[in-house]
Design a protein around this motif. Sequence first.
Motif, PDB file in Angstrom:
ATOM      1  N   GLU A   1      25.861  50.407  35.836  1.00  0.00           N
ATOM      2  CA  GLU A   1      27.143  50.857  35.304  1.00  0.00           C
ATOM      3  C   GLU A   1      28.281  50.551  36.283  1.00  0.00           C
ATOM      4  N   TYR A   2      28.029  50.762  37.586  1.00  0.00           N
ATOM      5  CA  TYR A   2      29.070  50.471  38.571  1.00  0.00           C
ATOM      6  C   TYR A   2      29.392  48.975  38.602  1.00  0.00           C
ATOM      7  N   LEU A   3      28.349  48.187  38.499  1.00  0.00           N
ATOM      8  CA  LEU A   3      28.540  46.736  38.499  1.00  0.00           C
ATOM      9  C   LEU A   3      29.311  46.304  37.265  1.00  0.00           C
ATOM     10  N   SER A   4      28.970  46.878  36.130  1.00  0.00           N
ATOM     11  CA  SER A   4      29.669  46.564  34.902  1.00  0.00           C
ATOM     12  C   SER A   4      31.134  46.951  35.007  1.00  0.00           C
ATOM     13  N   SER A   5      31.417  48.094  35.590  1.00  0.00           N
ATOM     14  CA  SER A   5      32.789  48.558  35.773  1.00  0.00           C
ATOM     15  C   SER A   5      33.541  47.645  36.744  1.00  0.00           C
ATOM     16  N   ALA A   6      32.867  47.228  37.803  1.00  0.00           N
ATOM     17  CA  ALA A   6      33.484  46.327  38.786  1.00  0.00           C
ATOM     18  C   ALA A   6      33.780  44.973  38.153  1.00  0.00           C
ATOM     19  N   VAL A   7      32.849  44.479  37.366  1.00  0.00           N
ATOM     20  CA  VAL A   7      33.058  43.198  36.680  1.00  0.00           C
ATOM     21  C   VAL A   7      34.224  43.321  35.707  1.00  0.00           C
ATOM     22  N   GLU A   8      34.274  44.415  34.978  1.00  0.00           N
ATOM     23  CA  GLU A   8      35.377  44.628  34.031  1.00  0.00           C
ATOM     24  C   GLU A   8      36.709  44.719  34.757  1.00  0.00           C
ATOM     25  N   SER A   9      36.749  45.436  35.875  1.00  0.00           N
ATOM     26  CA  SER A   9      37.983  45.551  36.664  1.00  0.00           C
ATOM     27  C   SER A   9      38.418  44.187  37.198  1.00  0.00           C
ATOM     28  N   ALA A  10      37.433  43.423  37.688  1.00  0.00           N
ATOM     29  CA  ALA A  10      37.752  42.085  38.199  1.00  0.00           C
ATOM     30  C   ALA A  10      38.274  41.200  37.071  1.00  0.00           C
ATOM     31  N   TYR A  11      37.642  41.310  35.916  1.00  0.00           N
ATOM     32  CA  TYR A  11      38.088  40.517  34.763  1.00  0.00           C
ATOM     33  C   TYR A  11      39.516  40.889  34.367  1.00  0.00           C
ATOM     34  N   LEU A  12      39.791  42.184  34.269  1.00  0.00           N
ATOM     35  CA  LEU A  12      41.133  42.633  33.873  1.00  0.00           C
ATOM     36  C   LEU A  12      42.167  42.239  34.909  1.00  0.00           C
ATOM     37  N   SER A  13      41.806  42.340  36.185  1.00  0.00           N
ATOM     38  CA  SER A  13      42.731  41.958  37.256  1.00  0.00           C
ATOM     39  C   SER A  13      43.036  40.465  37.172  1.00  0.00           C
ATOM     40  N   ASN A  14      41.996  39.682  36.978  1.00  0.00           N
ATOM     41  CA  ASN A  14      42.171  38.238  36.863  1.00  0.00           C
ATOM     42  C   ASN A  14      42.983  37.906  35.613  1.00  0.00           C
ATOM     43  N   ASN A  15      42.719  38.610  34.541  1.00  0.00           N
ATOM     44  CA  ASN A  15      43.433  38.395  33.292  1.00  0.00           C
ATOM     45  C   ASN A  15      44.914  38.749  33.456  1.00  0.00           C
ATOM     46  N   ASP A  16      45.193  39.851  34.191  1.00  0.00           N
ATOM     47  CA  ASP A  16      46.583  40.240  34.460  1.00  0.00           C
ATOM     48  C   ASP A  16      47.301  39.149  35.252  1.00  0.00           C
ATOM     49  N   LYS A  17      46.605  38.554  36.219  1.00  0.00           N
ATOM     50  CA  LYS A  17      47.206  37.478  37.015  1.00  0.00           C
ATOM     51  C   LYS A  17      47.515  36.278  36.125  1.00  0.00           C
ATOM     52  N   ASN A  18      46.614  35.979  35.217  1.00  0.00           N
ATOM     53  CA  ASN A  18      46.848  34.868  34.287  1.00  0.00           C
ATOM     54  C   ASN A  18      48.043  35.159  33.385  1.00  0.00           C
ATOM     55  N   ILE A  19      48.127  36.387  32.908  1.00  0.00           N
ATOM     56  CA  ILE A  19      49.271  36.764  32.060  1.00  0.00           C
ATOM     57  C   ILE A  19      50.563  36.646  32.839  1.00  0.00           C
ATOM     58  N   LEU A  20      50.559  37.117  34.088  1.00  0.00           N
ATOM     59  CA  LEU A  20      51.756  37.007  34.929  1.00  0.00           C
ATOM     60  C   LEU A  20      52.126  35.547  35.169  1.00  0.00           C
ATOM     61  N   ARG A  21      51.108  34.718  35.421  1.00  0.00           N
ATOM     62  CA  ARG A  21      51.368  33.290  35.655  1.00  0.00           C
ATOM     63  C   ARG A  21      51.973  32.648  34.412  1.00  0.00           C
ATOM     64  N   VAL A  22      51.404  32.945  33.265  1.00  0.00           N
ATOM     65  CA  VAL A  22      51.915  32.394  32.011  1.00  0.00           C
ATOM     66  C   VAL A  22      53.340  32.881  31.766  1.00  0.00           C
ATOM     67  N   ALA A  23      53.588  34.151  32.037  1.00  0.00           N
ATOM     68  CA  ALA A  23      54.934  34.700  31.846  1.00  0.00           C
ATOM     69  C   ALA A  23      55.935  34.041  32.794  1.00  0.00           C
ATOM     70  N   ARG A  24      55.533  33.838  34.047  1.00  0.00           N
ATOM     71  CA  ARG A  24      56.423  33.164  35.014  1.00  0.00           C
ATOM     72  C   ARG A  24      56.681  31.714  34.595  1.00  0.00           C
ATOM     73  N   ASP A  25      55.619  31.038  34.184  1.00  0.00           N
ATOM     74  CA  ASP A  25      55.771  29.651  33.729  1.00  0.00           C
ATOM     75  C   ASP A  25      56.727  29.579  32.539  1.00  0.00           C
ATOM     76  N   ARG A  26      56.570  30.504  31.609  1.00  0.00           N
ATOM     77  CA  ARG A  26      57.437  30.537  30.425  1.00  0.00           C
ATOM     78  C   ARG A  26      58.887  30.823  30.838  1.00  0.00           C
ATOM     79  N   ASP A  27      59.078  31.747  31.755  1.00  0.00           N
ATOM     80  CA  ASP A  27      60.423  32.083  32.239  1.00  0.00           C
ATOM     81  C   ASP A  27      61.062  30.876  32.929  1.00  0.00           C
ATOM     82  N   ASP A  28      60.262  30.186  33.746  1.00  0.00           N
ATOM     83  CA  ASP A  28      60.764  28.968  34.408  1.00  0.00           C
ATOM     84  C   ASP A  28      61.162  27.919  33.374  1.00  0.00           C
TER      85      ASP A  28
END
Length: 83
Positions: A1-28
Amino acid sequence: EYLSSAVESAYLSNNDKNILRVARDRDDFIRMQAAKDKKLASQAETIASQSETINSQSQEISSLTDEVSRLKKLLDDNGIEHD
């Protein structure tokens, strides 16, 4: 369960970075497009102004050409040599 939670957190964090990158690219992109649009509008104004100047100068050239023809005819009518 801890591993699953860590994987999910890592996925969401990575996904947030991708969203931020896409948003910055779009703004540029939007900023660059706005700058290009502004430059194109300025160039269109310059072209319109230059076109008006060309038309005015063309009319002036035509008028002066007519005047030269009239004066040459006057010289010819009075037997005065000219080039």
